[in-house]
Design a protein around this motif. Structure first.
Motif, PDB file in Angstrom:
ATOM      1  N   ILE A 817       0.912  -1.210  -0.004  1.00  0.00           N
ATOM      2  CA  ILE A 817       0.020   0.030   0.083  1.00  0.00           C
ATOM      3  C   ILE A 817       0.952   1.323  -0.070  1.00  0.00           C
ATOM      4  O   ILE A 817       1.528   1.630   1.258  1.00  0.00           O
ATOM      5  CB  ILE A 817      -1.095   0.146   1.240  1.00  0.00           C
ATOM      6  N   PRO A 818       0.880   1.968  -1.049  1.00  0.00           N
ATOM      7  CA  PRO A 818       1.564   3.133  -1.163  1.00  0.00           C
ATOM      8  C   PRO A 818       1.033   4.090  -0.282  1.00  0.00           C
ATOM      9  O   PRO A 818      -0.340   4.546  -0.086  1.00  0.00           O
ATOM     10  CB  PRO A 818       1.560   3.668  -2.633  1.00  0.00           C
ATOM     11  N   VAL A 819       1.830   5.060   0.477  1.00  0.00           N
ATOM     12  CA  VAL A 819       1.216   5.829   1.431  1.00  0.00           C
ATOM     13  C   VAL A 819       1.745   7.314   1.090  1.00  0.00           C
ATOM     14  O   VAL A 819       2.952   7.565   0.829  1.00  0.00           O
ATOM     15  CB  VAL A 819       1.842   5.591   3.104  1.00  0.00           C
ATOM     16  N   GLN A 820       0.840   8.094   0.610  1.00  0.00           N
ATOM     17  CA  GLN A 820       1.039   9.651   0.088  1.00  0.00           C
ATOM     18  C   GLN A 820       0.989  10.529   1.451  1.00  0.00           C
ATOM     19  O   GLN A 820      -0.001  10.470   2.105  1.00  0.00           O
ATOM     20  CB  GLN A 820       0.155  10.027  -0.921  1.00  0.00           C
ATOM     21  N   VAL A 821       1.601  11.687   1.412  1.00  0.00           N
ATOM     22  CA  VAL A 821       1.450  12.816   2.102  1.00  0.00           C
ATOM     23  C   VAL A 821       1.152  13.881   1.475  1.00  0.00           C
ATOM     24  O   VAL A 821       2.050  14.295   0.432  1.00  0.00           O
ATOM     25  CB  VAL A 821       2.563  13.030   3.164  1.00  0.00           C
ATOM     26  N   LEU A 831       0.879  -5.234   4.032  1.00  0.00           N
ATOM     27  CA  LEU A 831       0.048  -5.877   5.045  1.00  0.00           C
ATOM     28  C   LEU A 831      -0.101  -7.310   4.562  1.00  0.00           C
ATOM     29  O   LEU A 831      -0.180  -7.475   3.146  1.00  0.00           O
ATOM     30  CB  LEU A 831      -1.167  -5.199   5.011  1.00  0.00           C
ATOM     31  N   ALA A 832      -0.433  -8.505   5.465  1.00  0.00           N
ATOM     32  CA  ALA A 832      -1.120  -9.661   4.945  1.00  0.00           C
ATOM     33  C   ALA A 832      -2.402  -9.479   3.888  1.00  0.00           C
ATOM     34  O   ALA A 832      -3.256  -8.694   4.606  1.00  0.00           O
ATOM     35  CB  ALA A 832      -1.100 -10.756   5.869  1.00  0.00           C
ATOM     36  N   ALA A 833      -2.513 -10.194   3.040  1.00  0.00           N
ATOM     37  CA  ALA A 833      -3.495 -10.302   2.013  1.00  0.00           C
ATOM     38  C   ALA A 833      -4.794 -10.744   2.854  1.00  0.00           C
ATOM     39  O   ALA A 833      -6.026 -10.330   2.377  1.00  0.00           O
ATOM     40  CB  ALA A 833      -3.356 -10.804   0.718  1.00  0.00           C
ATOM     41  N   ASP A 834      -4.731 -11.480   3.756  1.00  0.00           N
ATOM     42  CA  ASP A 834      -5.619 -12.322   4.178  1.00  0.00           C
ATOM     43  C   ASP A 834      -6.376 -11.535   5.480  1.00  0.00           C
ATOM     44  O   ASP A 834      -7.103 -12.095   6.180  1.00  0.00           O
ATOM     45  CB  ASP A 834      -5.356 -13.789   4.532  1.00  0.00           C
ATOM     46  N   THR A 835      -5.673 -10.477   5.758  1.00  0.00           N
ATOM     47  CA  THR A 835      -6.578  -9.355   6.765  1.00  0.00           C
ATOM     48  C   THR A 835      -7.969  -9.427   6.628  1.00  0.00           C
ATOM     49  O   THR A 835      -8.330  -8.919   5.596  1.00  0.00           O
ATOM     50  CB  THR A 835      -5.843  -8.143   6.755  1.00  0.00           C
ATOM     51  N   ASP A 836      -8.693  -9.414   7.512  1.00  0.00           N
ATOM     52  CA  ASP A 836     -10.243  -9.401   7.471  1.00  0.00           C
ATOM     53  C   ASP A 836     -10.430  -7.982   6.895  1.00  0.00           C
ATOM     54  O   ASP A 836      -9.968  -6.995   7.393  1.00  0.00           O
ATOM     55  CB  ASP A 836     -10.734  -9.564   8.749  1.00  0.00           C
ATOM     56  N   GLU A 837     -11.402  -7.900   5.988  1.00  0.00           N
ATOM     57  CA  GLU A 837     -11.796  -6.792   5.185  1.00  0.00           C
ATOM     58  C   GLU A 837     -12.343  -5.636   6.135  1.00  0.00           C
ATOM     59  O   GLU A 837     -11.839  -4.469   5.972  1.00  0.00           O
ATOM     60  CB  GLU A 837     -12.735  -7.014   4.118  1.00  0.00           C
ATOM     61  N   ALA A 838     -12.852  -5.950   7.099  1.00  0.00           N
ATOM     62  CA  ALA A 838     -13.505  -5.004   7.999  1.00  0.00           C
ATOM     63  C   ALA A 838     -12.412  -4.385   8.778  1.00  0.00           C
ATOM     64  O   ALA A 838     -12.357  -3.192   9.340  1.00  0.00           O
ATOM     65  CB  ALA A 838     -14.473  -5.684   9.050  1.00  0.00           C
ATOM     66  N   ALA A 839     -11.215  -5.083   9.281  1.00  0.00           N
ATOM     67  CA  ALA A 839     -10.309  -4.844   9.931  1.00  0.00           C
ATOM     68  C   ALA A 839      -9.437  -4.013   9.271  1.00  0.00           C
ATOM     69  O   ALA A 839      -8.360  -3.172   9.866  1.00  0.00           O
ATOM     70  CB  ALA A 839      -9.538  -5.915  10.910  1.00  0.00           C
ATOM     71  N   LEU A 840      -9.254  -4.323   7.931  1.00  0.00           N
ATOM     72  CA  LEU A 840      -8.384  -3.754   7.147  1.00  0.00           C
ATOM     73  C   LEU A 840      -8.181  -2.395   7.209  1.00  0.00           C
ATOM     74  O   LEU A 840      -6.849  -1.673   7.316  1.00  0.00           O
ATOM     75  CB  LEU A 840      -8.546  -4.362   5.687  1.00  0.00           C
ATOM     76  N   GLU A 841      -9.172  -1.590   6.770  1.00  0.00           N
ATOM     77  CA  GLU A 841      -8.948   0.056   6.917  1.00  0.00           C
ATOM     78  C   GLU A 841      -8.143   0.259   8.095  1.00  0.00           C
ATOM     79  O   GLU A 841      -7.376   1.296   8.196  1.00  0.00           O
ATOM     80  CB  GLU A 841     -10.244   0.546   6.563  1.00  0.00           C
ATOM     81  N   VAL A 842      -8.850  -0.141   9.327  1.00  0.00           N
ATOM     82  CA  VAL A 842      -8.235   0.448  10.577  1.00  0.00           C
ATOM     83  C   VAL A 842      -6.643   0.053  10.778  1.00  0.00           C
ATOM     84  O   VAL A 842      -5.968   0.707  10.892  1.00  0.00           O
ATOM     85  CB  VAL A 842      -8.909  -0.360  11.743  1.00  0.00           C
ATOM     86  N   ALA A 843      -6.431  -1.205  10.160  1.00  0.00           N
ATOM     87  CA  ALA A 843      -4.987  -1.747  10.262  1.00  0.00           C
ATOM     88  C   ALA A 843      -4.168  -0.997   9.381  1.00  0.00           C
ATOM     89  O   ALA A 843      -3.084  -0.455   9.566  1.00  0.00           O
ATOM     90  CB  ALA A 843      -4.844  -3.028   9.631  1.00  0.00           C
ATOM     91  N   LYS A 845      -4.711   2.407   8.325  1.00  0.00           N
ATOM     92  CA  LYS A 845      -4.466   3.673   9.087  1.00  0.00           C
ATOM     93  C   LYS A 845      -3.380   3.838  10.252  1.00  0.00           C
ATOM     94  O   LYS A 845      -2.333   4.585  10.134  1.00  0.00           O
ATOM     95  CB  LYS A 845      -5.731   4.246   9.589  1.00  0.00           C
ATOM     96  N   ALA A 846      -3.465   2.730  10.728  1.00  0.00           N
ATOM     97  CA  ALA A 846      -2.476   2.466  11.869  1.00  0.00           C
ATOM     98  C   ALA A 846      -1.163   2.244  11.443  1.00  0.00           C
ATOM     99  O   ALA A 846      -0.224   2.848  11.756  1.00  0.00           O
ATOM    100  CB  ALA A 846      -3.009   1.223  12.718  1.00  0.00           C
ATOM    101  N   ALA A 847      -0.879   1.298  10.395  1.00  0.00           N
ATOM    102  CA  ALA A 847       0.222   1.266  10.050  1.00  0.00           C
ATOM    103  C   ALA A 847       0.925   2.467   9.234  1.00  0.00           C
ATOM    104  O   ALA A 847       2.089   2.550   9.226  1.00  0.00           O
ATOM    105  CB  ALA A 847       0.167  -0.220   8.970  1.00  0.00           C
ATOM    106  N   SER A 848       0.018   3.205   8.702  1.00  0.00           N
ATOM    107  CA  SER A 848       0.475   4.401   7.977  1.00  0.00           C
ATOM    108  C   SER A 848       0.755   5.319   8.665  1.00  0.00           C
ATOM    109  O   SER A 848       2.218   5.902   8.398  1.00  0.00           O
ATOM    110  CB  SER A 848      -0.481   4.743   6.818  1.00  0.00           C
ATOM    111  N   VAL A 854       6.860   8.416   7.049  1.00  0.00           N
ATOM    112  CA  VAL A 854       5.346   9.437   7.275  1.00  0.00           C
ATOM    113  C   VAL A 854       5.638  10.202   8.556  1.00  0.00           C
ATOM    114  O   VAL A 854       5.176  11.506   8.291  1.00  0.00           O
ATOM    115  CB  VAL A 854       4.155   8.305   7.232  1.00  0.00           C
ATOM    116  N   ALA A 855       5.866   9.593   9.406  1.00  0.00           N
ATOM    117  CA  ALA A 855       5.987  10.373  10.716  1.00  0.00           C
ATOM    118  C   ALA A 855       6.854  11.608  10.538  1.00  0.00           C
ATOM    119  O   ALA A 855       6.475  12.745  10.965  1.00  0.00           O
ATOM    120  CB  ALA A 855       6.277   9.713  12.003  1.00  0.00           C
ATOM    121  N   ALA A 856       7.932  11.311   9.926  1.00  0.00           N
ATOM    122  CA  ALA A 856       8.633  12.504   9.613  1.00  0.00           C
ATOM    123  C   ALA A 856       8.373  13.809   8.872  1.00  0.00           C
ATOM    124  O   ALA A 856       8.631  14.856   9.039  1.00  0.00           O
ATOM    125  CB  ALA A 856      10.139  11.842   8.860  1.00  0.00           C
TER     126      ALA A 856
END
Length: 882
Positions: A817-821, A831-843, A845-848, A854-856
């Motif tokens: 997943i490319p992360v743009q600022v 991220l693992a492809a088998d992450t549950d779809e519902a949890a994916l967006e949260v995951a 966001k957290a990962a990004s 990104v933090a920099a």
RNA sequence: GCGGGAGUGGUGAAAUGGCAGACACGCAGGUCUUAGAAGCCUGUGCCCGAAAGGCGUAGGGGUUCAAGUCCCCUCUCCCGCACCA
């Protein structure tokens, strides 16, 4: 089956103890002739199944070549495109017709006869044999045995004659005297379509002269509307080609209006053609073409006018020669005569002007300087009146003359039509003229009837005779005027071209000098008669050849209608854009005629048309004069046929021009050598050879417990299958298809260690190499056949079903997943492809946010939005910050 | 003039509005070799730099969270038509 154990050392598995260095090198010079010999010995290898087979059909056609004797790179490319498609469609289970033939009549054969003293027939057949060998060396999958035609053979050209008689019967072929385009170098007539910028299409430096000759014409104008309107129903043709044809047909709707010549009772009225009859109140003069019939009459008694007109004609000739026609300065001469505007009775001066075309419309116009740029320019020069009769809907002070206006503009100063809208006035004024007998609504076309007579030897004899007793044609022969012109009966066909003939450089038809040919008997009265000695334009041959392919050996008819109706329309026609007008408009015309004769059901010949780009070298089209011709034979010799044709597909997408770079061919050859080495190394170790197991017996679940390395390879494999399959069905970017195969091969090479250690199962290796081989078939058939054999197969690789992409196997295990600022790339998270779809967006966001890069970029900023974008192609994060 | 297509590294080119330059050529370095060729490995948009970074799809403007891609203007090249009334 050995799934668990270490795969036996690949190189040693054949028991020979061979090592890497002894793996045989890719040698197309050995492989290709061997397969070619095998294929040539099977004449039905690429034969289509009969039309009764019930299979879905696919008619794949490339434009037939003129047999110059030398295949050039343009051919190689054109046919490589068609062959890839034909091979692909066969593997997809279609009944494929893929024919080839020779456009074998034409002037070069006569020129060669002059030069080398070789009879045209001999020269042509020798060239055909030569080019056929070249084409077979490249391995195109044509049904030579079933379809090959040469248009110069009586078996073919007799049907040209047959069609000609049918057209005579229907009034579609007729003879009349006409001013024709004459090329002194060809010593023959040219069709309008063959005149390019005033010059001969074959001799670019040769000015075409005008001569008055008796000619045969085909009434293509009868189909002008259908040819034009049909273009709107042909989405499978390039817009460029359709536009060119539209312009060529040049339909223009307007009106003809007659202007009586003042005080000259015996002089016919001048008919002008205009698309803007609504501006007729603004007409301030009449302009005639220098060649107009009335002008010809008036110059007889007016020496001054005569010299002015002669000068104009001479000037136009010069302008044509220097290519300046179109921007020579407008000028003219007043005749001293006047004409009456029938709408308002005004008297208008009659001029002769150099910008009026004799062969368009009526060769006469009404000049409306206020609303026509050209008329304005002319009027300015001679101080003619400018009278505005249409009021633009905008502030007129800001408009420059001549006035253009919008469609809802209204007429002014136009008698009873004043205040009417422009479009409405055009209708009503044309009708008014018609009701009062001085005009009518009319349509003109730029398209003219097709002059098919050629004063040449090497062409189809026209099957007509001139009866010395002066017989009129028989009943029903309405296209033939009285005066001894008689159509031969069908039973007299073919009218054979005499073979013993002397070709000389003198003008006139060479056939006229062969008494055995000329002297014949009249089919009506049996008395002496003289044969027509002109032959047909060679565009006749190519106007219907693709119908003949469906039944090429038929000796009692041009083709069987049932067969043609099965195969037509052509599913894909491929050729050069240079035929956008000539060949492709004649073919469409011929199709419509054949339909009206009840021979076929379709109205258009081809569903889809593809025009490939040119092959260029050093920035210019390959040509002898530029000395930048690359010989296909030389390429094949150095790099092999597979590499040559594959490069033609790889170097650019097929619709673009292709710059030929020999280093590129070498690169493709290197790539094929890599593939060859790969298969050579693992073939002995491929499981199914030992166990007689085929890949289709390998159930997908056997890939389920794959190691990561094996799964990754299968993933790329199935992504490659999907990509290529999709491209064949859509955009035809074969360059990226081949790139995808390269990526696959590179990846297999990168996994060599894993394959040698047994981390990748033998079944997986077998699947990879087998499928890779199948994917190469459309692009490099020789090596595909060789590898298939090396993999232990005895079947014909071309008959194998095309591989099917397995979505599960193609799926990525990890998503990137490319992360743009603020729209700029900061990092890529995984991220693992088998992450549950519902949890994916949260995951996500957290990962990004957790990512340090990104933090920099977030230091000292506020997050305005945290977008997670879902696309079919993947996900993407964009952080909008302030 | 009108119509169509195109403009992205040194080159051919890639990129359903979402990581610009995939893949290949060329070039450079390495490896192997007595040496070379071939093969194999690494690097290769530009700029500065040790790194971090900055700039980049003919030029200018716009739409958008996001533009090589869509819209407007300009420039250049190629192709076709060209006084069509």
């Amino acid at each position: 089956m050995d799934e668990s154990g270490t795969t036996k050392a690949a190189v040693a598995s054949d028991g020979s103890g061979s090592d890497k260095n002894e793996v045989q090198r890719y040698n197309p010079a050995e492989i290709e002739p061997r397969w070619q010999a095998k294929w040539d010995a099977q004449p039905n290898l690429y034969a289509a199944e009969p039309h009764t087979s019930g299979k879905p059909k696919f008619y794949c056609l490339e434009m037939l070549p003129y047999p110059s004797g030398q295949l050039h790179m343009g051919h190689v490319r054109n046919y490589a495109i068609g062959d890839a498609l034909a091979r692909f469609m066969r593997m997809r289970g279609y009944n494929v017709l893929h024919p080839m033939g020779w456009d074998a009549f034409g002037l070069p054969a006569e020129n060669a006869a002059l030069k080398n003293n070789t009879p045209p027939r001999e020269w042509t057949l020798k060239n055909i044999a030569q080019m056929k060998v070249q084409m077979q060396r490249i391995g195109y999958s044509y049904d030579w045995a079933g379809t090959e035609i040469a248009t110069c053979l009586p078996e073919y050209y007799r049907w040209n004659q047959w069609f000609f008689l049918k057209m005579v019967e229907r009034g579609l072929a007729y003879r009349r005297s006409s001013k024709v385009n004459w090329c002194p170098q060809c010593a023959t007539v040219l069709a309008n379509e063959q005149v390019i910028g005033g010059c001969c299409w074959r001799h670019e430096d040769q000015i075409v002269e005008q001569r008055e000759l008796e000619q045969w014409f085909l009434r293509i104008t009868k189909y002008a509307d259908e040819l034009l309107d049909g273009l709107d129903t042909m989405p499978g043709w390039p817009e460029k080609v359709r536009t060119m044809q539209r312009n060529w047909i040049g339909r223009s709707e307007g009106a003809e209006v007659e202007f009586r010549v003042t005080a000259m009772a015996n002089t016919p009225a001048i008919t002008v053609f205009t698309t803007r009859v609504d501006t007729i109140f603004g007409a301030t003069s009449i302009q005639l073409a220098p060649e107009h019939a009335l002008v010809k009459e008036w110059v007889k008694t007016d020496a001054q006018l005569a010299s002015a007109v002669d000068a104009m004609i001479a000037e136009q000739k010069v302008a044509r020669e220097t290519g300046d026609i179109g921007n020579i300065e407008k000028h003219g001469v007043a005749t001293g005569k006047t004409a009456i505007n029938p709408f308002n009775g005004e008297t208008l001066p009659i001029w002769v002007a150099n910008y009026i075309l004799a062969d368009y419309g009526t060769g006469a116009i009404m000049s409306v300087p206020a609303h026509d740029e050209r008329d304005f320019e002319f009027a300015q020069k001679y101080g003619l009146a400018v009278k505005r009769v249409v009021a633009p809907n905008v502030d007129t002070d800001k408009l420059a003359l001549p006035y253009g206006e919008e469609d809802d503009a209204v007429l002014i100063d136009s008698g009873e039509w004043t205040g009417e809208a422009v479009l409405e006035a055009q209708e009503r004024m044309a009708r008014f003229a018609e009701e009062h007998g001085f005009g009518k609504k009319t349509t003109t076309y730029r398209l003219k009837d097709w002059g098919v007579s050629r004063q040449r030897y090497w062409g189809t004899p026209i099957p007509m005779v001139y009866c010395t007793n002066g017989h009129a044609a028989g009943a029903g022969h309405e296209g033939v005027k009285a005066g001894g012109v008689v159509a031969l009966p069908e039973s007299a066909l073919p009218v054979l071209l005499p073979e013993q003939i002397e070709i000389t450089q003198e003008g006139g038809s060479p056939l006229g000098k062969v008494p055995e040919f000329v002297n014949t008997t009249c089919p009506v009265c049996g008395g002496p008669a003289r044969r027509e000695t002109d032959t047909m334009d060679t565009f006749v041959d190519s106007s219907w050849y693709f119908y003949r392919y469906t039944d090429a050996r038929n000796s009692t008819a041009p083709f069987d209608s049932e067969k043609a109706n099965y195969w037509f329309p052509i599913d894909q026609y491929i050729g050069g854009v240079e035929h956008a007008i000539l060949h492709l408009i004649y073919s469409r015309f011929w199709t419509k005629v054949m339909r009206d004769l009840g021979l076929i059901a379709n109205s258009e010949p081809a569903e889809r048309l593809f025009t490939q780009g040119m092959v260029i070298k050093d920035g210019a089209k390959m040509s002898k004069s530029k000395g930048n011709v690359v010989s296909p034979d030389l390429m094949i010799e150095k790099y092999g046929a597979d590499a040559t044709r594959m490069y033609a597909l790889f170097a650019a997408p097929p619709d673009r021009d292709l710059e030929w770079q020999e280093e590129g061919v070498a690169g493709i050859s290197r790539f094929l050598a890599r593939v060859y080495r790969l298969v050579g190394k693992y073939a002995p170790n491929v499981q199914y050879i030992e166990h007689g197991m085929h890949a289709d017996e390998i159930a997908p679940e056997q890939f389920a417990g794959q190691t990561a390395a094996g799964a990754a390879l299968l993933r790329t494999l199935h992504q490659t299958i999907a990509k290529i399959t999709e491209d064949f069905n859509g955009r035809w970017h074969f360059n990226t298809c081949i790139a995808a195969i390269m990526i696959l091969v590179n990846e297999i090479y990168a996994a060599e260690a894993a394959m040698d250690s047994g981390e990748v199962s033998s079944a997986t290796i077998a699947e990879l190499l087998r499928t890779l081989t199948l994917l190469l078939v459309p692009f490099a058939p020789f090596i595909a056949a060789e590898l298939w054999k090396d993999l232990g197969e005895t079947t014909d690789v071309f008959q194998q079903p095309w591989p099917v992409a397995d979505k599960e196997l193609a799926r990525e295990s990890e998503i990137e997943i490319p992360v743009q600022v603020n729209g700029k790339l900061a990092t890529v998270i995984k991220l693992a492809a088998d992450t549950d779809e519902a949890a994916l967006e949260v995951a996500i966001k957290a990962a990004s946010l957790a990512d340090e890069k990104v933090a920099a970029r977030l230091i000292g900023k506020t997050i305005v939005k945290h977008l997670v974008i879902n696309k079919p192609s993947g996900k993407l994060v964009n952080l909008v910050v302030k």
